[in-house]
Design a protein around this motif. Structure first.
Motif, PDB file in Angstrom:
ATOM      1  N   ALA A  90       0.824  -1.210   0.000  1.00  0.00           N
ATOM      2  CA  ALA A  90       0.000   0.000   0.000  1.00  0.00           C
ATOM      3  C   ALA A  90       0.856   1.257   0.000  1.00  0.00           C
ATOM      4  CB  ALA A  90      -0.927  -0.007   1.214  1.00  0.00           C
ATOM      5  N   ILE A  91       2.031   1.192   0.626  1.00  0.00           N
ATOM      6  CA  ILE A  91       2.913   2.365   0.674  1.00  0.00           C
ATOM      7  C   ILE A  91       3.401   2.729  -0.727  1.00  0.00           C
ATOM      8  CG2 ILE A  91       5.157   3.200   1.474  1.00  0.00           C
ATOM      9  CD1 ILE A  91       4.711   1.647   4.047  1.00  0.00           C
ATOM     10  N   VAL A  92       3.866   1.728  -1.472  1.00  0.00           N
ATOM     11  CA  VAL A  92       4.380   2.001  -2.823  1.00  0.00           C
ATOM     12  C   VAL A  92       3.254   2.450  -3.747  1.00  0.00           C
ATOM     13  CG1 VAL A  92       5.538   1.003  -4.823  1.00  0.00           C
ATOM     14  CG2 VAL A  92       6.264   0.359  -2.516  1.00  0.00           C
ATOM     15  N   LEU A  93       2.140   1.729  -3.733  1.00  0.00           N
ATOM     16  CA  LEU A  93       1.015   2.100  -4.594  1.00  0.00           C
ATOM     17  C   LEU A  93       0.460   3.468  -4.214  1.00  0.00           C
ATOM     18  CD1 LEU A  93      -0.851  -1.323  -4.757  1.00  0.00           C
ATOM     19  CD2 LEU A  93       0.562  -0.279  -6.528  1.00  0.00           C
ATOM     20  N   ALA A 117      -4.495   7.579 -10.735  1.00  0.00           N
ATOM     21  CA  ALA A 117      -4.570   7.851  -9.299  1.00  0.00           C
ATOM     22  C   ALA A 117      -5.684   7.027  -8.662  1.00  0.00           C
ATOM     23  CB  ALA A 117      -4.815   9.342  -9.053  1.00  0.00           C
ATOM     24  N   GLY A 118      -6.833   6.948  -9.335  1.00  0.00           N
ATOM     25  CA  GLY A 118      -7.944   6.155  -8.813  1.00  0.00           C
ATOM     26  C   GLY A 118      -7.641   4.666  -8.799  1.00  0.00           C
ATOM     27  N   VAL A 119      -6.939   4.193  -9.826  1.00  0.00           N
ATOM     28  CA  VAL A 119      -6.560   2.776  -9.862  1.00  0.00           C
ATOM     29  C   VAL A 119      -5.640   2.438  -8.684  1.00  0.00           C
ATOM     30  CG1 VAL A 119      -5.282   1.034 -11.161  1.00  0.00           C
ATOM     31  CG2 VAL A 119      -6.851   2.569 -12.353  1.00  0.00           C
ATOM     32  N   MET A 120      -4.645   3.280  -8.453  1.00  0.00           N
ATOM     33  CA  MET A 120      -3.730   3.043  -7.334  1.00  0.00           C
ATOM     34  C   MET A 120      -4.456   3.129  -5.996  1.00  0.00           C
ATOM     35  SD  MET A 120      -0.801   2.371  -8.685  1.00  0.00           S
ATOM     36  CE  MET A 120      -1.653   1.657 -10.091  1.00  0.00           C
ATOM     37  N   ALA A 121      -5.356   4.113  -5.867  1.00  0.00           N
ATOM     38  CA  ALA A 121      -6.117   4.256  -4.620  1.00  0.00           C
ATOM     39  C   ALA A 121      -7.004   3.036  -4.381  1.00  0.00           C
ATOM     40  CB  ALA A 121      -6.955   5.528  -4.651  1.00  0.00           C
ATOM     41  N   SER A 122      -7.604   2.511  -5.453  1.00  0.00           N
ATOM     42  CA  SER A 122      -8.451   1.326  -5.319  1.00  0.00           C
ATOM     43  C   SER A 122      -7.634   0.120  -4.866  1.00  0.00           C
ATOM     44  CB  SER A 122      -9.133   1.024  -6.656  1.00  0.00           C
ATOM     45  OG  SER A 122      -9.919   2.119  -7.084  1.00  0.00           O
ATOM     46  N   LEU A 123      -6.432  -0.020  -5.409  1.00  0.00           N
ATOM     47  CA  LEU A 123      -5.562  -1.119  -5.000  1.00  0.00           C
ATOM     48  C   LEU A 123      -5.141  -0.975  -3.543  1.00  0.00           C
ATOM     49  CD1 LEU A 123      -3.310  -1.474  -8.182  1.00  0.00           C
ATOM     50  CD2 LEU A 123      -5.034  -3.093  -7.378  1.00  0.00           C
ATOM     51  N   VAL A 124      -4.857   0.267  -3.127  1.00  0.00           N
ATOM     52  CA  VAL A 124      -4.477   0.506  -1.729  1.00  0.00           C
ATOM     53  C   VAL A 124      -5.611   0.117  -0.793  1.00  0.00           C
ATOM     54  CG1 VAL A 124      -3.956   2.291  -0.028  1.00  0.00           C
ATOM     55  CG2 VAL A 124      -2.770   2.289  -2.223  1.00  0.00           C
ATOM     56  N   VAL A 125      -6.824   0.557  -1.114  1.00  0.00           N
ATOM     57  CA  VAL A 125      -7.980   0.217  -0.278  1.00  0.00           C
ATOM     58  C   VAL A 125      -8.191  -1.295  -0.249  1.00  0.00           C
ATOM     59  CG1 VAL A 125     -10.483   0.441  -0.059  1.00  0.00           C
ATOM     60  CG2 VAL A 125      -9.102   2.439  -0.641  1.00  0.00           C
ATOM     61  N   MET A 126      -8.006  -1.939  -1.384  1.00  0.00           N
ATOM     62  CA  MET A 126      -8.175  -3.387  -1.453  1.00  0.00           C
ATOM     63  C   MET A 126      -7.159  -4.105  -0.573  1.00  0.00           C
ATOM     64  SD  MET A 126      -8.368  -5.806  -4.863  1.00  0.00           S
ATOM     65  CE  MET A 126      -6.607  -5.656  -5.214  1.00  0.00           C
ATOM     66  N   LEU A 127      -5.907  -3.657  -0.589  1.00  0.00           N
ATOM     67  CA  LEU A 127      -4.877  -4.269   0.233  1.00  0.00           C
ATOM     68  C   LEU A 127      -5.134  -4.035   1.721  1.00  0.00           C
ATOM     69  CD1 LEU A 127      -1.644  -3.406  -1.820  1.00  0.00           C
ATOM     70  CD2 LEU A 127      -2.763  -5.627  -1.602  1.00  0.00           C
ATOM     71  N   SER A 136     -11.939 -12.374  -0.940  1.00  0.00           N
ATOM     72  CA  SER A 136     -13.097 -11.970  -1.749  1.00  0.00           C
ATOM     73  C   SER A 136     -13.207 -10.451  -1.771  1.00  0.00           C
ATOM     74  CB  SER A 136     -14.373 -12.596  -1.176  1.00  0.00           C
ATOM     75  OG  SER A 136     -14.272 -13.993  -1.117  1.00  0.00           O
ATOM     76  N   ILE A 137     -12.221  -9.802  -2.385  1.00  0.00           N
ATOM     77  CA  ILE A 137     -12.176  -8.343  -2.347  1.00  0.00           C
ATOM     78  C   ILE A 137     -12.085  -7.722  -3.738  1.00  0.00           C
ATOM     79  CG2 ILE A 137     -11.195  -8.149  -0.033  1.00  0.00           C
ATOM     80  CD1 ILE A 137      -8.458  -7.975  -1.320  1.00  0.00           C
ATOM     81  N   ALA A 138     -12.249  -8.527  -4.781  1.00  0.00           N
ATOM     82  CA  ALA A 138     -12.155  -7.966  -6.136  1.00  0.00           C
ATOM     83  C   ALA A 138     -13.221  -6.900  -6.357  1.00  0.00           C
ATOM     84  CB  ALA A 138     -12.290  -9.083  -7.169  1.00  0.00           C
ATOM     85  N   TRP A 139     -14.372  -7.050  -5.709  1.00  0.00           N
ATOM     86  CA  TRP A 139     -15.455  -6.080  -5.896  1.00  0.00           C
ATOM     87  C   TRP A 139     -15.065  -4.695  -5.376  1.00  0.00           C
ATOM     88  CZ3 TRP A 139     -17.587  -3.770  -1.569  1.00  0.00           C
ATOM     89  CH2 TRP A 139     -17.306  -4.382  -0.341  1.00  0.00           C
ATOM     90  N   ILE A 140     -14.175  -4.666  -4.373  1.00  0.00           N
ATOM     91  CA  ILE A 140     -13.718  -3.378  -3.842  1.00  0.00           C
ATOM     92  C   ILE A 140     -12.931  -2.625  -4.906  1.00  0.00           C
ATOM     93  CG2 ILE A 140     -12.253  -2.274  -2.105  1.00  0.00           C
ATOM     94  CD1 ILE A 140     -12.926  -4.538  -0.215  1.00  0.00           C
TER      95      ILE A 140
END
Length: 211
Positions: A90-93, A117-127, A136-140
């Motif tokens: 999450a730190i790098v993303l 920016a939104g793609v990276m933020a979505s990945l951070v929230v998912m992690l 089961s977090i792909a929907w996030i």
């Protein structure tokens, strides 16, 4: 900076790295990780210094914040390995995502920067939410993409017009995220129908008011 100064910096850096490597080999002192962390942080700061001196050099924000994120990850892996396992990615993303946010803030014509920016933020929230929801977090992530395109539509452009095309991918991502949620999350079997009923009530009430 003159070529002479660059040689001094390069020579000093090589000497420092050589000394650290020698201490690692002879005394088993674990300093190399912290050294690499410092070098990445220094590199990120150098790019941000370029940006601070000239805001037109917006590109410098991308390597700047990315290197800062990598440097922070390396340093954290040495100082707190357990925390790295939880928030390291999450730190790098987050650093990469922050760089694109800064690019958009510097130049509002660069609306495209909102998407990475939104793609990276979505990945951070998912992690971050993975320990809560499990695998089961792909929907996030999909819901984050929908929010990203929704933001592209809502944010003002220099011409004042709305980018209505962004509503299509936003809507598609919402539908797909709900489908994935319904399949992978147990409580979604109750939440999704409740949301559908609520949306129907809202549409019904608005239709009555207009009538």
């Amino acid at each position: 900076m003159s070529r002479w100064n660059w040689r001094i910096l390069a020579g000093g850096g090589l000497i420092l790295m050589g000394v650290i490597a020698l201490l690692d080999a002879v005394f088993q002192v674990e300093l190399s990780g912290l050294l690499w962390s410092f070098l990445f942080l220094l590199g990120g700061a150098a790019f941000l210094a370029v940006l601070a001196n000239d805001r037109n050099q917006w590109w410098a924000a991308i390597p700047g914040f990315t290197l800062l994120g990598i440097g922070a990850l390396i340093g954290l892996s040495r100082l707190a390995p357990a925390a790295t396992d939880q928030i390291g990615g999450a730190i790098v993303l987050g650093g990469i995502g922050l760089s694109f946010i800064v690019v958009y803030i510097l130049n509002r014509n660069f609306w495209w920067a909102i998407i990475p920016a939104g793609v990276m933020a979505s990945l951070v929230v998912m992690l971050v939410l993975e320990p809560v929801f499990g695998e089961s977090i792909a929907w996030i992530f999909l819901l984050g993409l929908a929010a990203t395109f929704g933001l592209v539509y809502l944010l003002p452009t220099p011409g004042g017009e709305r980018m209505e095309w962004a509503l299509w991918p936003a809507g598609v991502m919402v539908v797909i995220s709900l489908i994935v949620m319904g399949v992978s999350v147990e409580w979604a079997a109750y939440a999704i129908p409740a949301l559908m009923i609520l949306a129907g009530i809202v549409l019904f009430v608005r239709a009555l008011r207009r009538g």
